[in-house]
Design an enzyme around this catalytic site. Structure first.
Site, PDB file in Angstrom:
ATOM      1  N   LEU A   1       7.201   4.623  12.338  1.00  0.00           N
ATOM      2  CA  LEU A   1       8.405   5.168  11.690  1.00  0.00           C
ATOM      3  C   LEU A   1       9.530   4.140  11.639  1.00  0.00           C
ATOM      4  O   LEU A   1      10.687   4.431  11.974  1.00  0.00           O
ATOM      5  CB  LEU A   1       8.864   6.448  12.407  1.00  0.00           C
ATOM      6  CG  LEU A   1       7.823   7.578  12.477  1.00  0.00           C
ATOM      7  CD1 LEU A   1       8.396   8.787  13.217  1.00  0.00           C
ATOM      8  CD2 LEU A   1       7.373   7.988  11.079  1.00  0.00           C
TER       9      LEU A   1
ATOM     10  N   SER B   1       0.855  -1.184   0.000  1.00  0.00           N
ATOM     11  CA  SER B   1       0.000   0.000   0.000  1.00  0.00           C
ATOM     12  C   SER B   1       0.893   1.236   0.000  1.00  0.00           C
ATOM     13  O   SER B   1       1.798   1.339   0.833  1.00  0.00           O
ATOM     14  CB  SER B   1      -0.894  -0.008   1.237  1.00  0.00           C
ATOM     15  OG  SER B   1      -1.605   1.198   1.353  1.00  0.00           O
TER      16      SER B   1
ATOM     17  N   ALA C   1       6.409  -1.267  11.481  1.00  0.00           N
ATOM     18  CA  ALA C   1       5.175  -0.643  11.010  1.00  0.00           C
ATOM     19  C   ALA C   1       5.469   0.771  10.536  1.00  0.00           C
ATOM     20  O   ALA C   1       6.281   1.478  11.135  1.00  0.00           O
ATOM     21  CB  ALA C   1       4.125  -0.609  12.120  1.00  0.00           C
ATOM     22  N   LYS C   2       4.816   1.172   9.460  1.00  0.00           N
ATOM     23  CA  LYS C   2       4.999   2.528   8.948  1.00  0.00           C
ATOM     24  C   LYS C   2       4.615   3.563   9.995  1.00  0.00           C
ATOM     25  O   LYS C   2       5.268   4.593  10.146  1.00  0.00           O
ATOM     26  CB  LYS C   2       4.154   2.729   7.685  1.00  0.00           C
ATOM     27  CG  LYS C   2       4.570   1.884   6.499  1.00  0.00           C
ATOM     28  CD  LYS C   2       3.584   2.046   5.349  1.00  0.00           C
ATOM     29  CE  LYS C   2       3.925   1.155   4.176  1.00  0.00           C
ATOM     30  NZ  LYS C   2       2.906   1.227   3.102  1.00  0.00           N
ATOM     31  N   ARG C   3       3.522   3.286  10.725  1.00  0.00           N
ATOM     32  CA  ARG C   3       3.032   4.274  11.691  1.00  0.00           C
ATOM     33  C   ARG C   3       4.011   4.472  12.842  1.00  0.00           C
ATOM     34  O   ARG C   3       3.961   5.488  13.540  1.00  0.00           O
ATOM     35  CB  ARG C   3       1.667   3.850  12.225  1.00  0.00           C
ATOM     36  CG  ARG C   3       1.674   2.547  12.996  1.00  0.00           C
ATOM     37  CD  ARG C   3       0.286   2.191  13.513  1.00  0.00           C
ATOM     38  NE  ARG C   3       0.245   0.900  14.180  1.00  0.00           N
ATOM     39  CZ  ARG C   3       0.077  -0.250  13.565  1.00  0.00           C
ATOM     40  NH1 ARG C   3      -0.083  -0.274  12.248  1.00  0.00           N
ATOM     41  NH2 ARG C   3       0.045  -1.383  14.237  1.00  0.00           N
TER      42      ARG C   3
END
Length: 282
Positions: free
Chosen positions: A247, A9, A243-245
């Site tokens: 960082l 995504s 996780a992207k959230r």
């Protein structure tokens, strides 16, 4: 021949966990003389950005991974997801749900886990109301009871040949089209995998709980059954998942610091991760 796919995504830059999944999928396809596809899962307009799409291609090139054919871009395929949803509507297997997340959470005794399996079915018995649907935000949910009565409990095969049988507790009234997007992950995933001739789904073990619902949709929509490889996850050294959230360190940052992408890909393929990371249990 195995046809695999990498389906990120574009809601942020890729990290080491994405690289591991792409490397494993690419290797399985190449070892069998098959094809490695790429799919851009950009159905969330609030989080996806064009610059992150460009970043995906840059990162794959840096890793030395080449994909076959044209990329599948989900935002360009919404009519196909709509057609699949209409088939399920015609069969009486979906219903409109007007519940908000807050309402669902309040109605649950233990509001955690997969929202699809936790949803209490508040809107399931309501008669269809086109007038209400025209004025009130809603999603479309699978009526899992009717679906299982029609299709039976599905089973699936992992890449090592292990066969798994679905259990009633694996299924809930999963969302198939969201209020803010034309399709959910479940519906778009099975439609696109079939259209791309994917016969080996390579993804992290955190997505294994999605498999029963997706196998059920494949049966209902007369789609081919792939096999599955749910691989370990790349974790921080303290056991936190990337996780992207949060960082997580990006591949772009690793590239900028001088890391050799093709050497990293070879290292990941051997099951070795850089210092400061670890692989979870399978």
């Amino acid at each position: 021949m195995k046809v695999t796919r990498f389906a990120p995504s574009p809601s942020g830059r890729l990290h080491l966990g994405h690289a591991y999944s792409a490397v494993v999928g690419h290797a399985r396809a190449r070892a069998s003389g098959g094809a490695f596809r790429i799919r851009i899962e950009d159905l969330d307009p609030g989080r996806c950005r064009p610059e992150f799409v460009d970043g995906i291609y840059e990162d794959l090139d840096w890793l030395g991974l080449r994909f076959d054919g044209e990329p599948i871009v989900q935002s360009e395929r919404t009519a196909l997801y709509g057609d699949a949803l209409e088939r399920l509507k015609a069969a009486g297997l979906v219903y409109a749900c007007f519940c908000t997340r807050a309402e669902i959470a309040q109605s649950l005794t233990a509001p955690h886990g997969d929202a699809g399996t936790q949803y209490p079915g508040t809107c399931r018995p309501l008669p269809d109301s086109p007038e209400k649907r025209a004025t009130t935000p809603h999603c479309w949910r699978l009526d899992s009871g009717k679906a299982l009565e029609l299709a039976g409990l599905p089973s699936w095969t992992e890449s090592d040949g292990t066969r798994f049988d679905g259990k009633l507790g694996d299924f809930g009234d999963a969302i198939l089209a969201r209020k803010d997007a034309p399709s959910s992950y479940h519906l778009a995933c099975v439609v696109d995998d079939a259209a791309s001739d994917v016969n080996l789904v390579v993804r992290g073990k955190d997505l294994r709980p999605s498999t029963p619902t997706q196998r059920l949709l494949q049966i209902l929509l007369d789609l081919p059954e792939p096999s599955y490889l749910h691989h370990p996850l790349v974790m921080h050294a303290d056991g936190r998942r990337l996780a992207k959230r949060d960082l997580a360190p990006t591949l772009a940052a690793m590239r900028d610091s001088g890391v050799d992408g093709t050497a990293l890909a070879a290292q990941l393929l051997e099951g070795r991760v850089p210092l400061g990371f670890q692989l979870s249990e399978a």
